[in-house]
Design a protein around this motif. Structure first.
Motif, short mmCIF file in Angstrom:
data_model
loop_
_atom_site.label_atom_id
_atom_site.label_comp_id
_atom_site.label_asym_id
_atom_site.label_seq_id
_atom_site.Cartn_x
_atom_site.Cartn_y
_atom_site.Cartn_z
N UNK A 60 2.82 9.72 0.12
CA UNK A 60 3.72 10.84 0.37
C UNK A 60 4.29 11.42 -0.91
N UNK A 61 4.25 10.67 -2.01
CA UNK A 61 4.82 11.16 -3.27
C UNK A 61 4.08 12.38 -3.80
N UNK A 62 2.80 12.54 -3.42
CA UNK A 62 2.02 13.68 -3.89
C UNK A 62 1.37 13.46 -5.24
N UNK A 63 1.73 12.39 -5.93
CA UNK A 63 1.16 12.12 -7.25
C UNK A 63 0.22 10.90 -7.23
N UNK A 64 0.05 10.31 -6.07
CA UNK A 64 -0.83 9.16 -5.94
C UNK A 64 -1.83 9.40 -4.81
N UNK A 65 -2.95 8.74 -4.92
CA UNK A 65 -3.94 8.78 -3.86
C UNK A 65 -4.35 7.38 -3.47
N UNK A 66 -4.75 7.22 -2.22
CA UNK A 66 -5.20 5.92 -1.73
C UNK A 66 -6.72 5.94 -1.60
N UNK A 78 -2.51 -4.70 -3.82
CA UNK A 78 -1.65 -5.58 -3.04
C UNK A 78 -0.52 -4.85 -2.35
N UNK A 79 -0.76 -3.63 -1.90
CA UNK A 79 0.29 -2.80 -1.30
C UNK A 79 0.53 -3.18 0.15
N UNK A 80 1.81 -3.20 0.54
CA UNK A 80 2.09 -3.32 1.96
C UNK A 80 2.07 -1.92 2.59
N UNK A 81 2.23 -1.86 3.90
CA UNK A 81 2.11 -0.58 4.60
C UNK A 81 3.13 0.43 4.10
N UNK A 82 4.38 0.01 3.94
CA UNK A 82 5.42 0.93 3.51
C UNK A 82 5.16 1.45 2.09
N UNK A 83 4.73 0.56 1.19
CA UNK A 83 4.44 0.98 -0.18
C UNK A 83 3.29 1.98 -0.21
N UNK A 84 2.25 1.71 0.56
CA UNK A 84 1.10 2.61 0.58
C UNK A 84 1.48 3.99 1.08
N UNK A 85 2.22 4.03 2.18
CA UNK A 85 2.64 5.32 2.74
C UNK A 85 3.56 6.06 1.77
N UNK A 86 4.49 5.33 1.16
CA UNK A 86 5.42 5.95 0.21
C UNK A 86 4.72 6.57 -0.98
N UNK A 87 3.75 5.86 -1.54
CA UNK A 87 3.02 6.40 -2.69
C UNK A 87 2.18 7.61 -2.29
#
Length: 342
Positions: free
Chosen positions: A85-91, A74-83
Motif C-alpha cells: 500500500x505504500x506505493x514504493x514497494x512491490x511484492x 519473512x514478511x507477515x500478512x500485515x507487513x506485506x499489505x502495508x508495504x
C-alpha cells in the motif's frame, strides 16, 4: 448483560484471531523497494568507494551515484499489505528471488560474485575507454587442469606457445589453436621475474580438438596503477556502469557530472556495452529521494522506466560507455542528451 457480553466476545474473537494470524503467518512473497545509494566519487567507512593508487587522480565533486534495490523477506500478512500500500514497494513471489532448492546463502554468494565481476568489468572497460595498457593475469588455476603444476594465481602471461599475450582474447585464441597432448612453452612474469614454464595441453571439454589450459584469465592495469572498490554487503552486477564512470572521472581532467547530482544503473562488459537490470522503478525512487537530478538508464530498461518516472528526474538513455560519457558532456554544456522518450 450476559447476552451483551456474549455478542461483544463473538465480535472480538474473529478480530483477535485475524490479528494473531496476520502478525505470525508469513507470506510466500518478498517486498522489493528502493535501496541505499552510494556516491561512487565519495567515501564509505573512511575509504574511497573507488580507490585509485599509483596514478595521478583528478579532484572530483558532485555525484555519480549507484543505486540498489532492497529485498525484505519473512514478511507477515500485515507487513506485506502495508508495504504494498505504500506505493514504493512491490511484492513478488519469493521463488523469483530465492529459487526452490537453492539456499539463501547460495543466492547471496552468487550475488556477491556478480558484484565482483562487475567491478572487474568496470575497471577493464574504463582502461579500454582511456586506451591505457593492460596485462593478462591469472584469476585462478584449476586444481585438476593441465596447468595446475606450472601456473599460479596472479601470474602475468607474456606469451603462450610463442604467441604474445596482450588481451584475454589473445590467450583464448592461442590456447585453442594448440593441439591437445602437446607440450608448449608459456612465458610468465611472477613476482616481477620473467620465466618460462612448460604445460602439456589438455582437450577442451566441449571440443576435443581444441587446446585447454585450465586457467581463468583477467586483464589488469599495466604498471603501478591499482584500483580497489570498497563497497561490501552489496550484490548483483548493476553497479558496473557507475563504477566505470567514476574511474574515468578520477583518471581524466574535468568532471563528468559537472558538479551535479547524477545517478544511474546498468551492467557493463569489458567492451563498454551497457546492459539491462532489474528493479529500475525502485532505483529511480531511491535516486530521486537522495537528490538526483539526472538518472542514467540502460536502453533496454527505457520502456519500463518512462512509465514510472518519479517527478523531477531526467532520464538519459545509454547503450554504451561512450554514449554515457557523451551524454554527460552534453548535459554539462547545456545541450540535449538522448532520453527514454526516443
Amino acid at each position: 448483560m450476559n447476552r451483551r457480553i456474549f455478542t461483544l466476545l463473538a465480535a472480538l474473537i474473529p478480530i483477535l484471531v485475524l490479528g494473531a494470524v496476520g502478525s505470525v503467518v508469513t507470506v510466500p512473497f518478498v517486498a522489493l523497494g528502493p535501496g541505499p545509494t552510494f556516491n561512487t566519487l565519495g567515501e564509505v567507512g573512511g575509504k574511497p568507494v573507488v580507490d585509485v593508487q599509483g596514478a595521478e587522480v583528478d579532484p572530483t565533486t558532485g555525484n555519480l551515484n549507484m543505486t540498489t534495490v532492497s529485498v525484505r523477506d519473512g514478511l507477515n500478512i500485515f507487513e506485506a499489505v502495508g508495504l504494498w500500500l505504500s506505493g514504493e514497494h512491490g511484492l513478488v513471489p519469493r521463488a523469483e528471488v530465492y529459487p526452490p532448492g537453492v539456499s539463501r546463502d547460495e543466492v547471496d554468494k552468487s550475488n556477491k560474485q556478480d558484484f565482483k565481476d562487475s567491478e572487474d568489468n568496470a575497471e577493464l572497460a574504463a582502461l579500454r575507454y582511456l586506451k591505457m595498457p593492460t596485462v593478462v593475469t591469472l584469476r585462478s588455476v584449476s586444481d585438476d587442469g593441465p596447468a595446475k603444476d606450472a601456473l599460479r594465481k596472479g601470474d602475468e602471461l607474456v606469451s603462450v606457445d610463442g604467441k604474445p599475450i596482450g588481451t584475454v582474447q589473445d590467450l583464448l585464441t592461442a590456447a585453442s589453436e594448440t593441439t591437445p597432448g602437446t607440450t608448449i612453452a608459456v612465458v610468465i612474469r611472477r613476482d616481477g621475474v620473467e620465466q618460462t614454464v612448460e604445460v602439456t595441453v589438455g582437450a577442451r571439454p566441449d571440443d576435443a580438438e581444441k587446446g585447454y589450459l585450465g586457467i581463468t584469465p583477467t586483464e589488469a592495469p599495466a604498471g603501478t596503477l591499482e584500483v580497489d572498490f570498497n563497497l561490501s554487503e552489496v550484490g548483483g552486477p548493476s553497479a558496473g556502469l557507475m563504477f566505470t564512470l567514476a574511474l574515468i572521472d578520477k583518471l581524466t581532467p574535468g568532471e563528468l557530472s559537472g558538479g551535479k547530482f547524477v545517478a544511474g544503473t546498468g551492467t557493463i562488459d569489458p567492451e563498454g556495452k551497457v546492459g539491462p537490470i532489474g528493479g529500475i522503478q525502485y532505483k529511480m525512487i531511491a535516486a530521486r529521494d537522495a537528490g538526483a537530478e539526472t538518472f542514467l538508464v540502460p536502453a533496454a530498461n527505457c520502456n519500463e522506466a518512462r512509465q514510472r518516472t518519479p517527478d523531477g528526474l531526467r532520464l538519459v538513455r545509454v547503450e554504451t560507455l561512450t554514449s554515457a560519457v557523451d551524454s554527460l558532456d552534453s548535459i554539462k554544456a547545456g545541450k540535449d542528451a538522448p532520453t527514454c522518450e526516443g
